[in-house]
Scaffold this active site. Structure first.
Site, PDB file in Angstrom:
ATOM      1  N   LYS A  27       0.840  -1.189   0.000  1.00 17.11           N
ATOM      2  CA  LYS A  27       0.000   0.000   0.000  1.00 17.11           C
ATOM      3  C   LYS A  27       0.875   1.239   0.000  1.00 17.11           C
ATOM      4  CE  LYS A  27      -2.476  -0.482   3.733  1.00 17.11           C
ATOM      5  NZ  LYS A  27      -3.348  -0.258   4.903  1.00 17.11           N
ATOM      6  N   LYS A  83      -7.452  -5.322  -3.154  1.00 14.09           N
ATOM      7  CA  LYS A  83      -8.290  -4.782  -2.085  1.00 14.09           C
ATOM      8  C   LYS A  83      -8.781  -3.380  -2.433  1.00 14.09           C
ATOM      9  CE  LYS A  83      -6.117  -4.257   1.773  1.00 14.09           C
ATOM     10  NZ  LYS A  83      -5.556  -4.278   3.145  1.00 14.09           N
TER      11      LYS A  83
END
Length: 231
Positions: A27, A83
């Site tokens: 991320k 995600k």
């Protein structure tokens, strides 16, 4: 219970794997709770770790086309789990449109990829969909995992916004819909007993294994400590 750790570069990814993380979740904290990193960073990490790779694609408002294109990019770059965060999604209908577009985009490329839909425990302060509304719509859209995280990273944990009973309901709804579930959101070591009693499939962390500051670097010894606590 699997341990998901969120690095932002290859050095952190290797530290997370060294500490015993089960899933490496790429991320970019500078772009938000589920901020997206660059495709080349995902690819570099993929070539340097052996654990399954996850990638966040952003905290989304209602842009199904943008989300589906970002999801495809993460899949092509090598992520096993993709995600997406439903940050500024207000209705079940919006959630379904966005998630079904993401699922269609990914599955057309590789049917074996895992799609993760995330809601936020602090949904009331950011004005988004309740996590308790997520499992049925995620199942209908074809997702594999549902997750709860915090949308605003100010040090307050998921346990400050949702009660044990609400989180238990989230886990139960996920499993009733035959979805895996993950809990995250500024988790602290003292939260681990409560998480174990909830029995999610995955626990997700970053700040905890950076020593409490998510802008710092992942420390393998803290990953190992958390891994030992959840086993």
């Amino acid at each position: 219970m699997k341990l998901l750790v969120s690095p932002m570069n290859v050095q952190e990814a290797m530290a997370a794997e060294k500490g015993g993380a089960d899933i490496i979740d790429v991320k970019n904290p500078r772009e938000g709770s589920l901020g997206a990193n660059f495709p080349w960073v995902i690819a570099e990490i993929k070539s340097n770790v052996s654990k399954p790779l996850s990638a966040t694609i952003g905290d989304f408002d209602y842009k199904p086309g943008t989300a589906s294109l970002a999801a495809l990019g993460a899949a092509v770059a090598g992520a096993n789990y993709i995600k997406v965060g439903l940050y500024d999604i207000h209705t079940i209908e919006q959630a379904y449109d966005l998630l079904s577009a993401v699922v269609r985009s990914i599955r057309a490329f590789d049917a074996e990829k895992t799609v993760v839909a995330s809601a936020y425990s602090d949904y009331s302060r950011i004005g988004s969909l309740s996590p308790l509304d997520l499992p049925p719509v995620a199942k209908k859209a074809g997702c594999d995992v549902v997750m709860v995280d915090t949308g605003v990273k100010d040090g307050r944990s998921t346990f400050e916004f949702m009660s044990q009973e609400e989180l238990q309901g989230f886990v139960r709804l996920a499993h009733e819909n035959r979805l895996a579930c993950a809990l995250a959101g500024s988790i602290k070591f003292e939260d681990v007993p409560a998480i174990k009693s909830l029995a999610p499939d995955i626990i997700g962390v970053r700040g905890l294994v950076c020593g409490g500051d998510r802008s710092s670097s992942i420390k393998p010894e803290l990953v190992a400590k958390l891994k030992a606590m959840i086993n």
